[in-house]
Design a protein around this motif. Structure first.
Motif, PDB file in Angstrom:
ATOM      1  N   ALA A 115      -1.669   4.163   4.753  1.00  0.00           N
ATOM      2  CA  ALA A 115      -1.748   5.332   4.991  1.00  0.00           C
ATOM      3  C   ALA A 115      -1.225   5.441   6.296  1.00  0.00           C
ATOM      4  CB  ALA A 115      -3.094   6.277   4.739  1.00  0.00           C
ATOM      5  N   LYS A 116      -1.843   4.757   7.568  1.00  0.00           N
ATOM      6  CA  LYS A 116      -1.860   4.927   8.592  1.00  0.00           C
ATOM      7  C   LYS A 116      -0.293   5.077   9.451  1.00  0.00           C
ATOM      8  CE  LYS A 116      -6.465   3.795  10.389  1.00  0.00           C
ATOM      9  NZ  LYS A 116      -6.732   2.312  11.142  1.00  0.00           N
ATOM     10  N   GLN A 143       0.405  -0.687   0.273  1.00  0.00           N
ATOM     11  CA  GLN A 143      -0.425  -0.031  -0.022  1.00  0.00           C
ATOM     12  C   GLN A 143       1.111   1.449  -0.020  1.00  0.00           C
ATOM     13  OE1 GLN A 143      -2.478  -0.526   3.122  1.00  0.00           O
ATOM     14  NE2 GLN A 143      -3.648  -1.740   1.837  1.00  0.00           N
ATOM     15  N   ARG A 161     -11.679   1.561  -2.589  1.00  0.00           N
ATOM     16  CA  ARG A 161     -12.173   1.199  -1.515  1.00  0.00           C
ATOM     17  C   ARG A 161     -10.959   1.509  -0.270  1.00  0.00           C
ATOM     18  NH1 ARG A 161     -13.449  -5.303  -2.900  1.00  0.00           N
ATOM     19  NH2 ARG A 161     -12.146  -4.904  -1.040  1.00  0.00           N
ATOM     20  N   LEU A 162     -11.196   1.716   0.796  1.00  0.00           N
ATOM     21  CA  LEU A 162     -10.707   2.278   2.014  1.00  0.00           C
ATOM     22  C   LEU A 162     -10.028   1.437   2.556  1.00  0.00           C
ATOM     23  CD1 LEU A 162      -9.569   4.256   4.012  1.00  0.00           C
ATOM     24  CD2 LEU A 162     -11.268   3.659   5.370  1.00  0.00           C
ATOM     25  N   GLU A 163     -10.101  -0.112   2.228  1.00  0.00           N
ATOM     26  CA  GLU A 163      -8.659  -0.949   3.003  1.00  0.00           C
ATOM     27  C   GLU A 163      -7.308  -1.046   2.042  1.00  0.00           C
ATOM     28  OE1 GLU A 163     -12.182  -2.356   1.671  1.00  0.00           O
ATOM     29  OE2 GLU A 163     -12.531  -1.408   3.871  1.00  0.00           O
ATOM     30  N   GLU A 211      -5.824   1.780   3.466  1.00  0.00           N
ATOM     31  CA  GLU A 211      -5.911   2.082   5.247  1.00  0.00           C
ATOM     32  C   GLU A 211      -4.496   2.051   5.940  1.00  0.00           C
ATOM     33  OE1 GLU A 211      -9.311   1.895   8.228  1.00  0.00           O
ATOM     34  OE2 GLU A 211      -9.326   0.225   7.134  1.00  0.00           O
ATOM     35  N   LEU A 225     -11.545   7.616  -2.994  1.00  0.00           N
ATOM     36  CA  LEU A 225     -12.772   7.075  -1.890  1.00  0.00           C
ATOM     37  C   LEU A 225     -13.800   7.326  -1.823  1.00  0.00           C
ATOM     38  CD1 LEU A 225      -9.854   7.631   0.341  1.00  0.00           C
ATOM     39  CD2 LEU A 225     -10.162   5.137  -0.208  1.00  0.00           C
TER      40      LEU A 225
END
Length: 123
Positions: free
Chosen positions: A60-61, A10, A52-54, A57, A46
């Motif tokens: 990004a976190k 990601q 999709r956020l998944e 996510e 988004l």
């Protein structure tokens, strides 16, 4: 281990997206930074559920958690401009304090609005 690979993938995806946005800005001679254009496009994708956020996510976190590390080179780079700090240090400090306060206030207001919207939505 799969979480680590997923997060790394990601992060790679976000980095490639950032590079593509920078090249796009250069190619079209836009007067907006590629990073800002990228954030706007990711947000739009988004919101429209195209991505999709998944999918982003975890990466990004991690990037947000390590954000402070990205500012260390610029903080160290200030040392090269000691004369600016000596001559205009008070003004620079005032700008930093006021801009930080404005960012904090705006972030708080946005977070409050988002929280209010979430409370109003029926689950």
């Amino acid at each position: 281990m799969t979480t680590l690979l997923k997060g790394a993938g990601q992060i790679a995806l976000l980095c490639v997206f950032s590079l593509v946005m920078n090249k796009l800005v250069d190619f079209f001679h836009l007067k907006i930074p590629g990073s800002i254009l990228g954030i706007f496009i990711i947000f739009t994708l988004l919101q429209t559920k195209i991505i999709r956020l998944e999918w982003v996510e975890l990466g990004a976190k991690w990037l947000l958690a390590e954000l402070l590390l990205f500012f260390i080179p610029s903080a160290v780079g200030i040392i090269k401009y000691k004369s600016v700090l000596v001559n205009d240090g008070v003004y620079v400090t005032m700008v930093i304090v006021f801009s930080t306060a404005i960012v904090m206030a705006c972030t708080g207001l946005v977070a409050k609005k988002i929280a209010e919207r979430k409370e109003q939505k029926p689950s």
